[in-house]
Design a protein around this motif. Structure first.
Motif, short mmCIF file in Angstrom:
data_model
loop_
_atom_site.label_atom_id
_atom_site.label_comp_id
_atom_site.label_asym_id
_atom_site.label_seq_id
_atom_site.Cartn_x
_atom_site.Cartn_y
_atom_site.Cartn_z
N ALA A 76 0.83 -1.21 0.00
CA ALA A 76 0.00 0.00 0.00
C ALA A 76 0.87 1.26 0.00
O ALA A 76 0.55 2.24 -0.69
CB ALA A 76 -0.94 -0.01 1.20
N ALA A 77 1.95 1.24 0.76
CA ALA A 77 2.86 2.40 0.81
C ALA A 77 3.49 2.65 -0.56
O ALA A 77 3.62 3.80 -0.99
CB ALA A 77 3.93 2.19 1.87
N LEU A 78 3.86 1.57 -1.23
CA LEU A 78 4.43 1.71 -2.58
C LEU A 78 3.39 2.28 -3.53
O LEU A 78 3.69 3.21 -4.28
CB LEU A 78 4.95 0.36 -3.09
N GLN A 79 2.19 1.76 -3.49
CA GLN A 79 1.13 2.25 -4.37
C GLN A 79 0.82 3.71 -4.11
O GLN A 79 0.65 4.50 -5.04
CB GLN A 79 -0.14 1.40 -4.21
N THR A 80 0.77 4.10 -2.85
CA THR A 80 0.51 5.50 -2.49
C THR A 80 1.63 6.40 -3.04
O THR A 80 1.35 7.46 -3.61
CB THR A 80 0.40 5.65 -0.97
N ALA A 81 2.87 5.97 -2.88
CA ALA A 81 4.00 6.76 -3.38
C ALA A 81 3.94 6.88 -4.90
O ALA A 81 4.21 7.96 -5.46
CB ALA A 81 5.32 6.13 -2.95
N GLN A 82 3.56 5.81 -5.58
CA GLN A 82 3.44 5.85 -7.04
C GLN A 82 2.31 6.78 -7.46
O GLN A 82 2.46 7.55 -8.43
CB GLN A 82 3.22 4.45 -7.60
N ASP A 83 1.19 6.74 -6.74
CA ASP A 83 0.07 7.62 -7.04
C ASP A 83 0.45 9.08 -6.84
O ASP A 83 0.09 9.95 -7.66
CB ASP A 83 -1.15 7.27 -6.17
N GLU A 84 1.16 9.37 -5.76
CA GLU A 84 1.59 10.75 -5.49
C GLU A 84 2.53 11.25 -6.57
O GLU A 84 2.44 12.39 -7.01
CB GLU A 84 2.24 10.84 -4.11
N ARG A 85 3.43 10.39 -7.02
CA ARG A 85 4.36 10.76 -8.08
C ARG A 85 3.59 11.04 -9.38
O ARG A 85 3.89 11.99 -10.11
CB ARG A 85 5.40 9.66 -8.32
N HIS A 86 2.59 10.23 -9.65
CA HIS A 86 1.78 10.43 -10.85
C HIS A 86 1.06 11.78 -10.80
O HIS A 86 1.01 12.50 -11.81
CB HIS A 86 0.78 9.28 -11.01
N GLN A 87 0.53 12.14 -9.64
CA GLN A 87 -0.13 13.43 -9.49
C GLN A 87 0.86 14.58 -9.71
O GLN A 87 0.51 15.59 -10.34
CB GLN A 87 -0.78 13.55 -8.11
N LEU A 88 2.06 14.44 -9.19
CA LEU A 88 3.09 15.47 -9.42
C LEU A 88 3.42 15.60 -10.90
O LEU A 88 3.61 16.71 -11.42
CB LEU A 88 4.36 15.15 -8.63
N HIS A 89 3.49 14.47 -11.58
CA HIS A 89 3.78 14.49 -13.01
C HIS A 89 2.67 15.22 -13.77
O HIS A 89 2.95 16.00 -14.70
CB HIS A 89 3.95 13.07 -13.55
N ILE A 90 1.42 14.99 -13.39
CA ILE A 90 0.30 15.69 -14.01
C ILE A 90 0.43 17.19 -13.79
O ILE A 90 0.25 17.99 -14.73
CB ILE A 90 -1.05 15.16 -13.47
N GLN A 91 0.76 17.60 -12.57
CA GLN A 91 0.95 19.02 -12.28
C GLN A 91 2.09 19.60 -13.11
O GLN A 91 1.98 20.72 -13.64
CB GLN A 91 1.24 19.23 -10.80
N TYR A 92 3.19 18.84 -13.21
CA TYR A 92 4.34 19.29 -13.99
C TYR A 92 3.93 19.52 -15.45
O TYR A 92 4.26 20.56 -16.04
CB TYR A 92 5.47 18.27 -13.90
#
Length: 117
Positions: A76-92
C-alpha cells in the motif's frame, strides 16, 4: 501582474516540481526496496520449509505470507508513493503546457505590435 512576470515565474515552478518528482522517485525506490526485502524473506522462508512438499503447498504458503499485515502495508505504501508521483507528473505537465501557451500568446502579441508599427 504583467505577462513577462508570469513568464518569468514558470521556470522556477517547473524546477520546483521537477525536484518534487525527484524526491517522489526516491520514496518509490525506498518503498520498492522494502517490498523486495519482504518478498525475499518470504521466498527464503518457503525455500527453507521442508514441510512444503510440492509447488501447490509452496504457492499456498506464499499467498499466506503475502497477505500478512506488514506485507500489505508495504504494498500500500508503494502504491501510495506511485500515485503521489503520478499526481506530481500531471501538475508538472500542466505547468509546462501553460508555459508553452503563455509563450505563444506573448509571441502573438509581439507579432501584432510589429505589424501595427
Amino acid at each position: 501582474m504583467t505577462q513577462e512576470l508570469l513568464l518569468s515565474e514558470f521556470p522556477q515552478q517547473l524546477a520546483d516540481l521537477a525536484q518534487q518528482l525527484h524526491d517522489a522517485d526516491k520514496v518509490i525506490r525506498q518503498r520498492q526496496h522494502q517490498l523486495d526485502t519482504f518478498t525475499a524473506e518470504i521466498e527464503v522462508a518457503i525455500a527453507g520449509d521442508r514441510d512444503l512438499k510440492n509447488e501447490q503447498q509452496r504457492k499456498a504458503k506464499r499467498l499466506e505470507l503475502t497477505t500478512s499485515t506488514a506485507y500489505q502495508q508495504a504494498q500500500a505504501a508503494l502504491q501510495t508513493a506511485q500515485d503521489e508521483r503520478h499526481q506530481l507528473h500531471i501538475q508538472y505537465r500542466l505547468i509546462a503546457d501553460r508555459f508553452t501557451v503563455a509563450k505563444l500568446i506573448t509571441r502573438e502579441r509581439i507579432a501584432s505590435l510589429e505589424l501595427a508599427a
